[in-house]
Design an enzyme around this catalytic site. Structure first.
Site, PDB file in Angstrom:
ATOM      1  N   ARG A  46       0.806  -1.220   0.000  1.00 22.14           N
ATOM      2  CA  ARG A  46       0.000   0.000   0.000  1.00 22.14           C
ATOM      3  C   ARG A  46       0.835   1.265   0.000  1.00 22.14           C
ATOM      4  NH1 ARG A  46      -2.892  -0.359   5.414  1.00 22.14           N
ATOM      5  NH2 ARG A  46      -0.777  -0.996   5.945  1.00 22.14           N
TER       6      ARG A  46
ATOM      7  N   ASN B 272       8.037  25.775   7.821  1.00 22.69           N
ATOM      8  CA  ASN B 272       8.302  26.318   6.493  1.00 22.69           C
ATOM      9  C   ASN B 272       8.428  25.206   5.471  1.00 22.69           C
ATOM     10  OD1 ASN B 272       8.539  28.848   7.746  1.00 22.69           O
ATOM     11  ND2 ASN B 272      10.754  28.644   7.960  1.00 22.69           N
TER      12      ASN B 272
ATOM     13  N   ARG C  16      20.887  27.495  -1.391  1.00 25.92           N
ATOM     14  CA  ARG C  16      20.302  28.441  -0.439  1.00 25.92           C
ATOM     15  C   ARG C  16      21.158  28.449   0.829  1.00 25.92           C
ATOM     16  NH1 ARG C  16      14.885  29.761  -1.988  1.00 25.92           N
ATOM     17  NH2 ARG C  16      13.977  28.263  -3.473  1.00 25.92           N
TER      18      ARG C  16
ATOM     19  N   HIS D 160      22.445  30.601   6.140  1.00 22.77           N
ATOM     20  CA  HIS D 160      21.593  31.464   6.943  1.00 22.77           C
ATOM     21  C   HIS D 160      21.715  31.114   8.432  1.00 22.77           C
ATOM     22  CE1 HIS D 160      18.941  31.587   3.082  1.00 22.77           C
ATOM     23  NE2 HIS D 160      19.949  32.437   3.012  1.00 22.77           N
TER      24      HIS D 160
ATOM     25  N   LYS E 190      16.367  24.444  13.972  1.00 22.65           N
ATOM     26  CA  LYS E 190      15.614  23.933  12.830  1.00 22.65           C
ATOM     27  C   LYS E 190      15.660  22.409  12.796  1.00 22.65           C
ATOM     28  CE  LYS E 190      16.763  27.949   9.942  1.00 22.65           C
ATOM     29  NZ  LYS E 190      17.491  28.410   8.734  1.00 22.65           N
TER      30      LYS E 190
ATOM     31  N   HIS F  93      22.983  27.323   8.223  1.00 25.54           N
ATOM     32  CA  HIS F  93      22.330  26.270   7.447  1.00 25.54           C
ATOM     33  C   HIS F  93      22.253  26.649   5.971  1.00 25.54           C
ATOM     34  CE1 HIS F  93      18.601  24.253   5.800  1.00 25.54           C
ATOM     35  NE2 HIS F  93      19.358  23.242   6.159  1.00 25.54           N
TER      36      HIS F  93
ATOM     37  N   TYR G  84      10.703  22.505   7.084  1.00 26.66           N
ATOM     38  CA  TYR G  84      11.420  22.976   8.263  1.00 26.66           C
ATOM     39  C   TYR G  84      10.444  23.119   9.430  1.00 26.66           C
ATOM     40  CZ  TYR G  84      14.678  25.195   4.826  1.00 26.66           C
ATOM     41  OH  TYR G  84      15.525  25.472   3.800  1.00 26.66           O
TER      42      TYR G  84
ATOM     43  N   GLU H 174      17.885  38.019  11.240  1.00 24.88           N
ATOM     44  CA  GLU H 174      18.346  37.003  10.300  1.00 24.88           C
ATOM     45  C   GLU H 174      19.549  37.524   9.512  1.00 24.88           C
ATOM     46  OE1 GLU H 174      17.028  33.924   9.719  1.00 24.88           O
ATOM     47  OE2 GLU H 174      15.491  34.130  11.272  1.00 24.88           O
TER      48      GLU H 174
ATOM     49  N   ARG I 118      19.835  37.984  -2.411  1.00 31.43           N
ATOM     50  CA  ARG I 118      20.306  38.181  -1.036  1.00 31.43           C
ATOM     51  C   ARG I 118      21.559  37.376  -0.755  1.00 31.43           C
ATOM     52  NH1 ARG I 118      17.789  35.176   4.208  1.00 31.43           N
ATOM     53  NH2 ARG I 118      19.146  36.097   5.781  1.00 31.43           N
TER      54      ARG I 118
END
Length: 207
Positions: A23, A49, A59, A62, A72, A119, A132, A143, A167
């Protein structure tokens, strides 16, 4: 569920046990009690997120001011990424070092990153989708970012031409961020986490 610490203090890799039959499958991808037993305190969950990235997108890196920082719990629900934990805490014995983990929709591993850690990730597939769980809500004034292609970090991103946001492309190097006083302090991070482990209330502004 197996939880193992990474070489960078404050980060853990979580491997769930999957139960499959014709299944489909079932698993516990997050258990607050088992994570708390490993980390020392429960993960507060005021925000969740979801990010979707094209193949080759990078990415990060950060991080957030500590206190309160932003822990996180990250997992890849579709496709695959190389996820990076980067130690940007000034005074840490592993300052400037990074550790990579593959997160994908096969092994379905997750990463926990404690407050003060940097991260980032690189999407290995189209529509790579990360979920997240975050310990604090988004606060743009707290941030920050370090350039993911900083030669000092020398991260081995698995992308021939990494695709960056405006950014991230404009982010300072690790050395520039340190000079500007943007990086978290290792002892401050340890003290803050210790206050969480002890059950003390580390801040009282409602976050």
């Amino acid at each position: 569920m197996k939880i193992r610490p990474l070489s960078i203090d404050g980060a853990w890799e979580i491997t769930p046990q999957q139960y499959g039959d014709p299944r489909g499958l079932f698993m516990e991808w997050y258990r607050f009690d088992r994570l708390a037993a490993a980390v020392g305190h429960p993960l507060r969950l005021p925000q969740g997120n979801l990010s979707v990235s094209a193949q080759g997108v990078v990415r990060g890196i950060h991080f957030a001011d500590v206190p309160p920082g932003q822990a996180k719990y990250v997992t890849c629900v579709r496709g695959a990424v190389i996820d990076m934990v980067v130690d940007v805490r000034v005074g840490s014995p592993t300052f400037g070092q990074w550790e990579a983990s593959r997160l994908d929709d096969v092994d379905r591993r997750a990463l926990y990153l404690g407050e003060g850690l940097g991260h980032g990730f690189c999407a290995l597939t189209e529509d790579a989708t990360l979920s997240y769980l975050c310990s604090t809500t988004y606060n743009p004034t707290a941030e920050h970012a370090v350039h993911p292609l900083d030669p000092q970090l020398a991260i081995d991103w698995p992308a021939r031409v990494p695709l960056l946001s405006t950014r991230d492309a404009a982010a300072p190097s690790l050395a520039q961020a340190r000079t500007a006083g943007l990086l978290p302090d290792y002892q401050t991070c340890r003290s803050f986490v210790a206050s969480l482990n002890s059950g003390a209330t580390p801040y009282s502004d409602g976050r």
